[in-house]
Design an enzyme around this catalytic site. Structure first.
Site, PDB file in Angstrom:
ATOM      1  N   ARG A  82       0.834  -1.206   0.000  1.00 13.71           N
ATOM      2  CA  ARG A  82       0.000   0.000   0.000  1.00 13.71           C
ATOM      3  C   ARG A  82       0.868   1.256   0.000  1.00 13.71           C
ATOM      4  NH1 ARG A  82      -0.428   4.685   2.632  1.00 13.71           N
ATOM      5  NH2 ARG A  82       0.037   3.586   4.576  1.00 13.71           N
TER       6      ARG A  82
ATOM      7  N   CYS B  73       6.029   9.738   1.775  1.00  8.58           N
ATOM      8  CA  CYS B  73       4.874  10.632   1.728  1.00  8.58           C
ATOM      9  C   CYS B  73       4.887  11.448   0.437  1.00  8.58           C
ATOM     10  CB  CYS B  73       4.893  11.576   2.925  1.00  8.58           C
ATOM     11  SG  CYS B  73       3.563  12.801   2.916  1.00  8.58           S
TER      12      CYS B  73
END
Length: 307
Positions: A14, A241
Site C-alpha cells: 500500500r 509521503c
C-alpha cells in the site's frame, strides 16, 4: 527494557506501491503480496480504499485482495480515508481483518493531504472507527507528522497524544505514530515513546519511521530502548509521503529485520524470503531499490573472521 520480540506490519503493497509513478500490473501486485505473505510476516497492509482518481495505482485493490492467496495466520489490513472507504472495505469483508484510518497532527499537512482541518478529520474518523468496530474489524489510527511537519516545523507531543486519545476513545485498539517526512531524531523518539504509554494507555503503540535523512534505524533503536515492540516498514524501502515532494523512503523491512536479528530480537520473519520479495519488486519496477540489506546481503559471520 529492549523487548525480546517485536511485531512488524509490512506496508509496502500500500504505502510503497502508491508512490510509484508507473502503473504496476495487477498480476505483479498479486505475486508480490503472496511472496510477502509467505515470509513469516503476520501483519500485511495490502491496499487502500481511496478514490481511483486520487490514487490510481491502487484502483485494483479489491481485485488484488480477492486474487491473492494469503495464509490465514496473516492479518490483512487496508487503509481507509473516510466513510465511503469503509463501505468499500466492508464489501471486501471476507478478505480483510483490519482497517487503518489516518490523519495528520499538523493542520497544514492535513489540509494538503486530505483538504480538511484536523478536527474535521477526527469527527469523520470517529464515526468510521465506531462503525468498523461494530462490524468486528480491528482498528488502527495512524497519525502522520507526529515528529515534525515540513510546513509547520515542530509538532507538540501534547497535540499528538490528544489526537491519539480521541482515536482510542472512538475504537482504535492500536495507534501508529508516523515520522512522515523523516524529521525525527533518536533523542526525540526516546522521549516521545517514553511518555506515550502513560499518555495513551491500553492501546498498542506502533512506530512508523522513514529513512529520508538516514536516521530511520537509529530511531527504531531509540524506540526499542523504551520498550516499543510494534513497527511498520516497507520491503525494498519503497514508499514515502507524496506531500511534499521528495519526502521518500520508509525504512526497509529487510534492514529492520536484519538489524533485529543481529540484536537477538525475534520477528518471526524469514529474511531470505523477504529479500526474494524485494528482488522481485526490483525486477517489476525496473530500477534498484534503496534497501541496504538488498544490496549488501545478510550479515554472515565466518569463524575465521571473529565477531
Amino acid at each position: 527494557m529492549i523487548p525480546e520480540a517485536v511485531r512488524i506490519r509490512e506496508v509496502g503493497p500500500r504505502d510503497g506501491f502508491q508512490n510509484e509513478p508507473e502503473t504496476i500490473a495487477t498480476d505483479d501486485k498479486v505475486r508480490l503480496v503472496e511472496m510477502l505473505a509467505r515470509t513469516g510476516v503476520r501483519r500485511l497492509e495490502v491496499t487502500s480504499f481511496v478514490r481511483a482518481d486520487v490514487v490510481p495505482q491502487l484502483a485494483d485493490g479489491r481485485e488484488v485482495l480477492e486474487r491473492a492467496e494469503i495464509p490465514e495466520e496473516v492479518s490483512v489490513s487496508v487503509l481507509i480515508p473516510n466513510e465511503r472507504g469503509l463501505e468499500a472495505a466492508l464489501e471486501a469483508r471476507e478478505q480483510i481483518d483490519e482497517v487503518n484510518v489516518f490523519l495528520s497532527a499538523s493542520e497544514t499537512h492535513n489540509r494538503h493531504n486530505v483538504n480538511r482541518s484536523v478536527e474535521e478529520s477526527l469527527a469523520g474518523l470517529e464515526r468510521v472507527l465506531a462503525r468498523a468496530d461494530e462490524e468486528g474489524l480491528r482498528c488502527e489510527g495512524v497519525i502522520s507528522t507526529s515528529f515534525g511537519c515540513p510546513y509547520e516545523g515542530h509538532v507538540p507531543p501534547e497535540r499528538v497524544f490528544e489526537i491519539a486519545r480521541r482515536l482510542a476513545g472512538a475504537g482504535a485498539v492500536e495507534v501508529g505514530f508516523g515520522d512522515t517526512t523523516g524529521m525525527a531524531n533518536p533523542v526525540q523518539v526516546g522521549e516521545f515513546f517514553g511518555r506515550a504509554p502513560e499518555e495513551v494507555p491500553e492501546v498498542e503503540l506502533t512506530a512508523h519511521f522513514h529513512d529520508t535523512r538516514g536516521q530511520g534505524l537509529a530511531n527504531v533503536l531509540a524506540a526499542l530502548q523504551v520498550g516499543v515492540d510494534s513497527f511498520e516498514s516497507s520491503f525494498g524501502e519503497l514508499g514515502g509521503c507524496p506531500v511534499p515532494p521528495g519526502a521518500t523512503g520508509n525504512i526497509a523491512s529487510e534492514d529492520l529485520v536484519s538489524m533485529l536479528r543481529e540484536m537477538g530480537i525475534e520477528t518471526g520473519i524469514d529474511l531470505e524470503r523477504l529479500l526474494e520479495a524485494s528482488r522481485a519488486a526490483q525486477e517489476v519496477l525496473g530500477r534498484p531499490l534503496g534497501s541496504h540489506t538488498l544490496l549488501a546481503g545478510p550479515v554472515e559471520w565466518h569463524p575465521e573472521a571473529g565477531r
